[in-house]
Write an enzyme that holds these catalytic residues in place. Structure first.
Site, PDB file in Angstrom:
ATOM      1  N   ARG A 215       0.845  -1.186   0.000  1.00  0.00           N
ATOM      2  CA  ARG A 215       0.000   0.000   0.000  1.00  0.00           C
ATOM      3  C   ARG A 215       0.881   1.236   0.000  1.00  0.00           C
ATOM      4  O   ARG A 215       1.885   1.290   0.729  1.00  0.00           O
ATOM      5  CB  ARG A 215      -0.911   0.026   1.244  1.00  0.00           C
ATOM      6  CG  ARG A 215      -2.078  -0.944   1.198  1.00  0.00           C
ATOM      7  CD  ARG A 215      -3.112  -0.569   0.123  1.00  0.00           C
ATOM      8  NE  ARG A 215      -4.256  -1.487   0.079  1.00  0.00           N
ATOM      9  CZ  ARG A 215      -4.336  -2.551  -0.725  1.00  0.00           C
ATOM     10  NH1 ARG A 215      -3.337  -2.844  -1.538  1.00  0.00           N
ATOM     11  NH2 ARG A 215      -5.421  -3.305  -0.721  1.00  0.00           N
ATOM     12  N   GLU A 243      -3.749   7.291  -5.864  1.00  0.00           N
ATOM     13  CA  GLU A 243      -3.940   6.477  -7.076  1.00  0.00           C
ATOM     14  C   GLU A 243      -5.222   6.927  -7.765  1.00  0.00           C
ATOM     15  O   GLU A 243      -6.234   7.088  -7.095  1.00  0.00           O
ATOM     16  CB  GLU A 243      -4.033   4.997  -6.722  1.00  0.00           C
ATOM     17  CG  GLU A 243      -2.733   4.458  -6.152  1.00  0.00           C
ATOM     18  CD  GLU A 243      -2.755   2.947  -5.875  1.00  0.00           C
ATOM     19  OE1 GLU A 243      -3.743   2.291  -6.245  1.00  0.00           O
ATOM     20  OE2 GLU A 243      -1.791   2.441  -5.306  1.00  0.00           O
ATOM     21  N   HIS A 262      -0.625  -0.238 -10.041  1.00  0.00           N
ATOM     22  CA  HIS A 262      -1.379  -1.102  -9.122  1.00  0.00           C
ATOM     23  C   HIS A 262      -1.997  -2.304  -9.850  1.00  0.00           C
ATOM     24  O   HIS A 262      -3.222  -2.471  -9.879  1.00  0.00           O
ATOM     25  CB  HIS A 262      -2.460  -0.314  -8.373  1.00  0.00           C
ATOM     26  CG  HIS A 262      -2.861  -0.998  -7.077  1.00  0.00           C
ATOM     27  ND1 HIS A 262      -3.295  -0.314  -5.970  1.00  0.00           N
ATOM     28  CD2 HIS A 262      -2.858  -2.312  -6.732  1.00  0.00           C
ATOM     29  CE1 HIS A 262      -3.576  -1.172  -4.998  1.00  0.00           C
ATOM     30  NE2 HIS A 262      -3.314  -2.388  -5.450  1.00  0.00           N
TER      31      HIS A 262
END
Lengths: 299, 299
Positions: A215, A243, A262
């Protein structure tokens, strides 16, 4: 009859046959709450969290993600929360290995040579003898450890709970100065957010590689950008504190870093693994057996 | 006194202490042959092969490479030839895993996005459930198998000799149509050169990935270029039938392929592994024990 709520027709198909006493309903979180739901599988990857207040009979929330951020607060008392441990761990560790090897063996450099038709072999670094500090002893960490040990890396695992073969967070100051690679495979929690700050990074030796497939909030991004821009450290990052990573963010153009958007867990095949878990959990729930992957016990 | 001939001062340093009855000489193959040499370690990576005719007392040639092309013809009768099995296998398998994962997870695509500051996550392929056909059961193959199995790949090993758990070359026609990935980890010999020809490639399913980190001559390059240009197959290649890959060669600009300039074995640390092997072999030779890594027995 037990009402099990799945996020899509595709999910119903993937889950396959369920016990006779189960009725399946489909709910994507956006429309009116279906009545009588006891077992809920929210959409994955999810956007806005659903409103669970209209599900008074709810007993289990089974996530398809390993991370549970936002859910413990949302899940009412008396409801058990389970995560998707095992669904994405292999895939995420696989991306970490790819990114780490790409940094060590300078794959971006060779891809540019390929574009230019240039043949200039150089001496790369391999994992053999590298000291890898792995933060996190979960599913991702186990896969990553096994893979890099095949190539001779020496892995030290650090986790929040003390147990056999695992070091604890308070030992980090003595471990960081001899780490060639640090891999973050921890959940984001109030105690882990910001763990990788300027002091953490400063304690690493020159040329160390930070791998973050966990994360973004674990890392102080400004401090990392500074270490990359001075070319003292290197990194592979799949996750970010914002993000999508915003346009013009300094990480886009920083040296010594490989970024992916991601995509750690997002490989083909997660559905098969994810809904196999759901099928097994529903079976256990209906049979009155103990569930697996329990994050917080409710009933 | 046994005269052991090493290729450089650095090699002498890396080999470290040898038995008392050993005298070390340095020879890089280019100058006058030193007298009395019984145990020779040629330069690695080597260029032109040395002339061994001036070494009448030679008993052992210990290579630092796994491949032995050109040496069996060169080594006189009565001289044992040993290879460097174990020195580069991990490093080469590591590059194969990097290249394979980079193809499956589309790393070149994400690196272009990084250059352009574009965030567009997509669904990649992982190794989980992939059927990997591994040609070669040696050091490279063992490392590769262990690494990809961590991520759920199903590996079938094919080798030249039948043995337990290994299929043989004559079974290839039935194995190729169900291979998602083919990894070449075989030596180049008259029987393996050209093995991967148009018919071999045509038998693979659409989208299959060919990984060659062994020797370029195993593959019919024209046939492979045709399959890449039609975008039916994908590949990661570290070795080529002509090296350096010539300017203007169609592989430089073919789609669906990642190329590296024969850097599989060339990581930092091979010296440590290589000269540890040399030290052990010299010890065995002086003690009259059986050598390891024997390619052809001479004395």
């Amino acid at each position: 009859v037990t009402v099990v709520c799945l996020p899509s027709e595709e999910a119903v198909h993937e889950v396959g046959p369920l016990p006779e006493a189960v009725r399946t309903v489909i709910w994507d979180g956006s429309r009116r709450t279906p009545p009588g739901v006891e077992f809920l599988v929210p959409e994955y990857p999810g956007g806005a969290k659903p409103d669970l207040s209209g599900m008074p009979e709810l007993k289990v929330v089974q996530l398809l993600s390993a991370g549970v951020e936002g859910w413990p607060e949302l899940v009412p008392d008396g409801v058990t929360l389970c995560n998707g441990r095992g669904v994405h761990g292999g895939s995420t560790a696989e991306l970490a290995v790819l990114g780490l090897l790409a940094v060590l063996r300078r794959l971006p450099h060779y891809l540019r040579q390929q574009e230019q038709g240039v043949w200039e072999p150089g001496v790369g670094e391999g994992l053999d003898g590298k000291r890898v500090l792995l933060l996190g002893a979960g599913d991702i960490g186990e896969h990553l450890r096994a893979a890099v040990e095949v190539f001779g890396a020496e892995v030290t695992t650090v986790a929040r709970r003390a147990r056999s073969g695992v070091r604890t967070m308070d030992e980090l100051p003595s471990l960081l100065p001899s780490a060639d690679v640090v891999v973050l495979a921890l959940p984001s929690t109030p105690s882990t957010n910001g763990l990788v700050d300027a002091a953490f990074l400063a304690a690493l030796p020159d040329g160390a590689v930070l791998v973050n497939i966990a994360r973004g909030r674990l890392v102080d991004t400004d401090a990392l950008v500074a270490e990359l821009q001075s070319r003292r450290l290197r990194a592979f990052l799949d996750v970010f504190d914002q993000e999508p990573l915003p346009e013009g963010h300094p990480l886009w153009t920083a040296p010594n870093v490989i970024l992916t958007p991601h995509v750690g867990g997002g490989t083909q095949g997660w559905q098969r693994r994810g809904y196999r878990l759901v099928r097994e959990q529903v079976r256990r729930f209906v049979a009155g057996e103990q569930l697996v992957n329990v994050v917080s016990e409710g009933y």
